[in-house]
Enzyme design. Sequence first.
Site, PDB file in Angstrom:
ATOM      1  N   CYS A  61       0.810  -1.287  -0.028  1.00 16.82           N
ATOM      2  CA  CYS A  61      -0.085  -0.063   0.107  1.00 16.82           C
ATOM      3  C   CYS A  61       0.901   1.264   0.006  1.00 16.82           C
ATOM      4  O   CYS A  61       1.356   1.496   1.142  1.00 16.82           O
ATOM      5  CB  CYS A  61      -0.964   0.113   1.115  1.00 16.82           C
ATOM      6  SG  CYS A  61      -1.931   1.513   1.332  1.00 16.82           S
ATOM      7  N   CYS A 104      -0.383   4.081   1.917  1.00 11.98           N
ATOM      8  CA  CYS A 104      -0.551   3.937   3.497  1.00 11.98           C
ATOM      9  C   CYS A 104       1.133   4.080   3.843  1.00 11.98           C
ATOM     10  O   CYS A 104       1.338   4.962   4.850  1.00 11.98           O
ATOM     11  CB  CYS A 104      -0.507   2.564   3.793  1.00 11.98           C
ATOM     12  SG  CYS A 104      -2.217   1.900   3.275  1.00 11.98           S
ATOM     13  N   ASP A 105       2.112   3.623   3.212  1.00 12.75           N
ATOM     14  CA  ASP A 105       3.512   3.642   3.556  1.00 12.75           C
ATOM     15  C   ASP A 105       4.566   4.436   2.881  1.00 12.75           C
ATOM     16  O   ASP A 105       5.676   4.571   3.295  1.00 12.75           O
ATOM     17  CB  ASP A 105       3.869   2.144   3.491  1.00 12.75           C
ATOM     18  CG  ASP A 105       3.138   1.330   4.416  1.00 12.75           C
ATOM     19  OD1 ASP A 105       2.733   1.872   5.623  1.00 12.75           O
ATOM     20  OD2 ASP A 105       3.118   0.169   4.000  1.00 12.75           O
TER      21      ASP A 105
HETATM   22  C1  LIG Z   1      -0.052  -3.859   6.023  1.00 14.12           C
HETATM   23  C2  LIG Z   1      -1.050  -2.673   5.840  1.00 14.12           C
HETATM   24  C3  LIG Z   1      -0.760  -1.498   6.254  1.00 14.12           C
HETATM   25  C4  LIG Z   1      -1.901  -0.529   6.131  1.00 14.12           C
HETATM   26  N1  LIG Z   1      -1.776   0.935   6.601  1.00 14.12           N
HETATM   27  C5  LIG Z   1      -2.888   1.708   6.480  1.00 14.12           C
HETATM   28  C6  LIG Z   1      -2.521   3.098   6.831  1.00 14.12           C
HETATM   29  O1  LIG Z   1      -1.323   3.506   7.674  1.00 14.12           O
HETATM   30  N2  LIG Z   1      -3.451   3.906   6.930  1.00 14.12           N
HETATM   31  C7  LIG Z   1      -4.711   3.633   6.396  1.00 14.12           C
HETATM   32  O2  LIG Z   1      -5.433   4.295   6.245  1.00 14.12           O
HETATM   33  N3  LIG Z   1      -4.653   2.303   5.849  1.00 14.12           N
HETATM   34  C8  LIG Z   1      -4.042   1.349   5.945  1.00 14.12           C
HETATM   35  N4  LIG Z   1      -4.048   0.025   5.486  1.00 14.12           N
HETATM   36  C9  LIG Z   1      -5.421  -0.055   4.895  1.00 14.12           C
HETATM   37  C10 LIG Z   1      -6.428  -0.291   5.529  1.00 14.12           C
HETATM   38  O3  LIG Z   1      -6.126  -1.224   6.637  1.00 14.12           O
HETATM   39  C11 LIG Z   1      -8.079  -0.713   5.007  1.00 14.12           C
HETATM   40  O4  LIG Z   1      -8.236   0.118   4.084  1.00 14.12           O
HETATM   41  C12 LIG Z   1      -8.851  -1.002   5.953  1.00 14.12           C
HETATM   42  O5  LIG Z   1      -8.598  -1.704   7.191  1.00 14.12           O
HETATM   43  C13 LIG Z   1     -10.086  -1.566   5.300  1.00 14.12           C
HETATM   44  O6  LIG Z   1     -11.090  -1.546   6.226  1.00 14.12           O
HETATM   45  P1  LIG Z   1     -12.661  -2.532   6.221  1.00 14.12           P
HETATM   46  O7  LIG Z   1     -13.043  -2.575   7.625  1.00 14.12           O
HETATM   47  O8  LIG Z   1     -13.215  -2.553   4.830  1.00 14.12           O
HETATM   48  O9  LIG Z   1     -11.731  -4.235   5.859  1.00 14.12           O
HETATM   49  P2  LIG Z   1     -10.503  -5.098   6.782  1.00 14.12           P
HETATM   50  O10 LIG Z   1      -9.888  -4.065   7.670  1.00 14.12           O
HETATM   51  O11 LIG Z   1      -9.881  -5.630   5.678  1.00 14.12           O
HETATM   52  O12 LIG Z   1     -11.451  -5.868   7.806  1.00 14.12           O
HETATM   53  C14 LIG Z   1     -12.224  -6.968   7.188  1.00 14.12           C
HETATM   54  C15 LIG Z   1     -13.066  -7.698   8.433  1.00 14.12           C
HETATM   55  O13 LIG Z   1     -13.888  -8.620   7.876  1.00 14.12           O
HETATM   56  C16 LIG Z   1     -13.823  -9.972   8.646  1.00 14.12           C
HETATM   57  N5  LIG Z   1     -14.395 -10.991   7.740  1.00 14.12           N
HETATM   58  C17 LIG Z   1     -13.981 -11.345   6.550  1.00 14.12           C
HETATM   59  N6  LIG Z   1     -14.586 -12.459   5.997  1.00 14.12           N
HETATM   60  C18 LIG Z   1     -15.628 -12.523   7.103  1.00 14.12           C
HETATM   61  C19 LIG Z   1     -16.624 -13.371   7.296  1.00 14.12           C
HETATM   62  N7  LIG Z   1     -17.051 -14.672   6.276  1.00 14.12           N
HETATM   63  N8  LIG Z   1     -17.400 -13.319   8.492  1.00 14.12           N
HETATM   64  C20 LIG Z   1     -17.040 -12.429   9.492  1.00 14.12           C
HETATM   65  N9  LIG Z   1     -16.171 -11.377   9.271  1.00 14.12           N
HETATM   66  C21 LIG Z   1     -15.431 -11.674   8.186  1.00 14.12           C
HETATM   67  C22 LIG Z   1     -12.297  -9.846   8.975  1.00 14.12           C
HETATM   68  O14 LIG Z   1     -12.043 -10.566  10.164  1.00 14.12           O
HETATM   69  C23 LIG Z   1     -11.947  -8.451   9.322  1.00 14.12           C
HETATM   70  O15 LIG Z   1     -12.412  -8.073  10.633  1.00 14.12           O
HETATM   71  C24 LIG Z   1      -3.194  -1.106   5.420  1.00 14.12           C
HETATM   72  C25 LIG Z   1      -3.357  -2.080   5.244  1.00 14.12           C
HETATM   73  C26 LIG Z   1      -2.590  -3.162   5.298  1.00 14.12           C
HETATM   74  C27 LIG Z   1      -2.743  -4.623   4.874  1.00 14.12           C
END
Ligand SMILES: Cc1cc2nc3c(=O)[nH]c(=O)nc-3n(C[C@H](O)[C@H](O)[C@H](O)COP(=O)(O)OP(=O)(O)OC[C@H]3O[C@@H](n4cnc5c(N)ncnc54)[C@H](O)[C@@H]3O)c2cc1C
Length: 321
Positions: free
Chosen positions: A137, A140-141
């Site tokens: 990302c 992010c980084d």
């Molecule tokens: C290494 C890394 C670093 C990052 N750094 C940053 C940063 O510095 N700043 C920033 O803004 N963004 C950052 N991001 C991006 C950010 O993490 C994502 O954009 C954000 O987490 C997305 O949020 P979300 O809630 O959509 O999904 P996610 O955070 O991906 O959460 C998905 C959730 O769904 C759950 N889930 C999946 N399938 C099922 C199922 N079948 N039943 C029940 N639950 C389920 C999972 O367990 C999880 O809890 C980073 C990402 C990564 C990988």
Amino acid sequence: MAATHSTRMLVLGSGPAGLSAAIYGARAGLAPIVVQGIQPGGQLTITTDVENYPGFRDVIQGPWLMQEMQAQAEHVGATMVWDTIVDVDLSERPFRLKGDGGALYVCDTLVIATGAQAKWLGIPGEQELGGKGVSACATCDGFFYRGKKVAVIGGGNTAVEEALYLTNHSQDVTLIHRRDSLRAEKILQDRLFKHPNVNVLWNKETVRFIGGDDPSQGLVGIELRDTQTGELSVLATDGGFVAIGHHPSTELFRGHLALDSDGYLIVEKGGTKTNVPGVFGCGDVADKIYRQAVTAAGTGCMAALDAERFLAETDFEVEPA
Ligand SMILES: Cc1cc2nc3c(=O)[nH]c(=O)nc-3n(C[C@H](O)[C@H](O)[C@H](O)COP(=O)(O)OP(=O)(O)OC[C@H]3O[C@@H](n4cnc5c(N)ncnc54)[C@H](O)[C@@H]3O)c2cc1C
């Protein structure tokens, strides 16, 4: 006997999108249940420094931020369940979903916040150097690589966008692609080729990420193999960004909800409604462009407000079990 959970609002996923939806849903009196999935707290729990989430002047830690979001959601009345949904029936309301261990979830509205996982190359050094030079990302980084050498691996829109984004921080950006042409849109390619700080390495397969002798150095280079000649070489770099796409976590909904050709949940433009009334999508699972914690949190809020409005417009309610 497996438990039955009934709720006005069921949230799938406990990342920033799911927990923000839970906070808004709880404050609207919907007593949401959050099914956390296999990664409680979502993707931010696998990173360390977060510098771009509004409200914090100092660097914060991803896992800490997610613990705080969960604590806030619970404080206002959301219930966390550590389970993963394995089956859904969205053919009629109330919707019925089944958990991994057989628990049944019955809900009036469903907020899907299951996220999207970055695709990785699966090569040596990638996991070990994750967060220590290897990232998926740039938004992010990228900031951590000011004035340093960086490389992006991939050939599609994401790779070209990440490379262009990184030119904001680095004067030395290399795009590594295993073919002799890019799949990215022409307009992006034109911008990339014109950029004085981007160099493209064609026909190069990434073999491994190389860490420094002292582990504190993190990534120091990337070993490449020429796909035409087989010759091996090492590109010295401080950052390696893998940009070969994402897997939205939507397998569960195939055949139940409209998905786009990449598998992302289709939601109405500027909103969170899916094609099934009462089902809402938010966060990375419905967003292939921004993919940030703050945008996920923002659309999580929208999904809860949409769910609350939907319930206000219907006179439908599940009897508590
Ligand atoms: C290494 C890394 C670093 C990052 N750094 C940053 C940063 O510095 N700043 C920033 O803004 N963004 C950052 N991001 C991006 C950010 O993490 C994502 O954009 C954000 O987490 C997305 O949020 P979300 O809630 O959509 O999904 P996610 O955070 O991906 O959460 C998905 C959730 O769904 C759950 N889930 C999946 N399938 C099922 C199922 N079948 N039943 C029940 N639950 C389920 C999972 O367990 C999880 O809890 C980073 C990402 C990564 C990988």
